[in-house]
Design a protein around this motif. Sequence first.
Motif, short mmCIF file in Angstrom:
data_model
loop_
_atom_site.label_atom_id
_atom_site.label_comp_id
_atom_site.label_asym_id
_atom_site.label_seq_id
_atom_site.Cartn_x
_atom_site.Cartn_y
_atom_site.Cartn_z
N GLN A 33 -25.65 -1.90 23.35
CA GLN A 33 -26.18 -0.94 22.38
C GLN A 33 -27.31 -1.50 21.54
O GLN A 33 -28.04 -0.75 20.90
CB GLN A 33 -25.05 -0.41 21.48
CG GLN A 33 -24.49 -1.39 20.47
CD GLN A 33 -23.27 -2.15 20.97
OE1 GLN A 33 -23.20 -2.55 22.12
NE2 GLN A 33 -22.30 -2.34 20.08
N ASN A 85 -20.76 5.26 26.40
CA ASN A 85 -20.98 6.58 25.83
C ASN A 85 -20.93 7.63 26.93
O ASN A 85 -21.65 7.56 27.92
CB ASN A 85 -22.33 6.63 25.11
CG ASN A 85 -22.61 8.00 24.56
OD1 ASN A 85 -23.35 8.77 25.15
ND2 ASN A 85 -21.99 8.33 23.43
N LEU A 89 -26.07 8.24 26.32
CA LEU A 89 -27.14 7.94 25.37
C LEU A 89 -27.73 6.58 25.71
O LEU A 89 -27.02 5.68 26.17
CB LEU A 89 -26.60 7.93 23.94
CG LEU A 89 -26.05 9.24 23.39
CD1 LEU A 89 -25.53 9.06 21.98
CD2 LEU A 89 -27.09 10.34 23.46
N ASP A 92 -32.37 3.61 21.34
CA ASP A 92 -32.12 3.81 19.91
C ASP A 92 -31.04 4.85 19.65
O ASP A 92 -30.30 4.74 18.67
CB ASP A 92 -33.42 4.23 19.21
CG ASP A 92 -34.42 3.08 19.11
OD1 ASP A 92 -34.00 1.90 19.21
OD2 ASP A 92 -35.63 3.35 18.94
N GLU A 93 -30.93 5.86 20.51
CA GLU A 93 -29.88 6.87 20.34
C GLU A 93 -28.50 6.25 20.49
O GLU A 93 -27.58 6.55 19.73
CB GLU A 93 -30.04 8.01 21.34
CG GLU A 93 -31.17 8.97 21.05
CD GLU A 93 -31.22 10.09 22.05
OE1 GLU A 93 -31.23 11.26 21.62
OE2 GLU A 93 -31.25 9.81 23.27
N ALA A 96 -27.79 4.01 17.43
CA ALA A 96 -27.47 4.82 16.26
C ALA A 96 -26.06 5.42 16.36
O ALA A 96 -25.31 5.42 15.38
CB ALA A 96 -28.51 5.93 16.09
N ALA A 97 -25.69 5.90 17.54
CA ALA A 97 -24.37 6.50 17.72
C ALA A 97 -23.27 5.46 17.54
O ALA A 97 -22.27 5.71 16.85
CB ALA A 97 -24.27 7.15 19.10
N THR A 100 -23.06 4.67 13.86
CA THR A 100 -22.44 5.79 13.14
C THR A 100 -20.92 5.72 13.24
O THR A 100 -20.21 5.96 12.27
CB THR A 100 -22.94 7.14 13.68
OG1 THR A 100 -24.34 7.23 13.42
CG2 THR A 100 -22.23 8.31 13.05
#
Length: 161
Positions: A33, A85, A89, A92-93, A96-97, A100
């Motif tokens: 990630q 995921n 994704l 950057d997505e 970020a996920a 989060t």
Amino acid sequence: MRWRIKANLAQLAGLLLAAALLGGCGADYGPDQHGNPVSAKTLDKQWLVVNYWAVWCGPCRREIPELNALSQSLQGQGVSVVGVNFDNLQGDELKAAASTLGIDFTVLAQDPAPRFDLPRSQALPVTFIIDAQGKLRDQLMGEQTAAGIEARLATLQGGER
């Protein structure tokens, strides 16, 4: 002369088949990630807990702290927790996920399902337990706890931990 050509072709075909079968062995897992490469030597030859998650999945969100705790408690024991995921994704997505949701363990950007012949689940969360030889040993549907996964690992490993 014809038999030599046939023999050479048969040998070549055998070598190509062997190369194709071994090609996946030892191949890296792609980026995590954070965009860092995940090498095969860090995950191969150990047990894996592979968890599929999505940001929109409530039970996934609730089990992330359990998986973080599991990852911490299994360090140095020949077992790694990795996430994937469900929505594929990237970049950057994905970063970020994962941020989060507060994911502390490695999230693979490339789905390892083909590598381990994992079935595509129609429900989330789903967690797969893979042994040190890369064989799928169990599929756990729904929200899991660290204690539950540790107990299942102990059973599957036959007390070897």
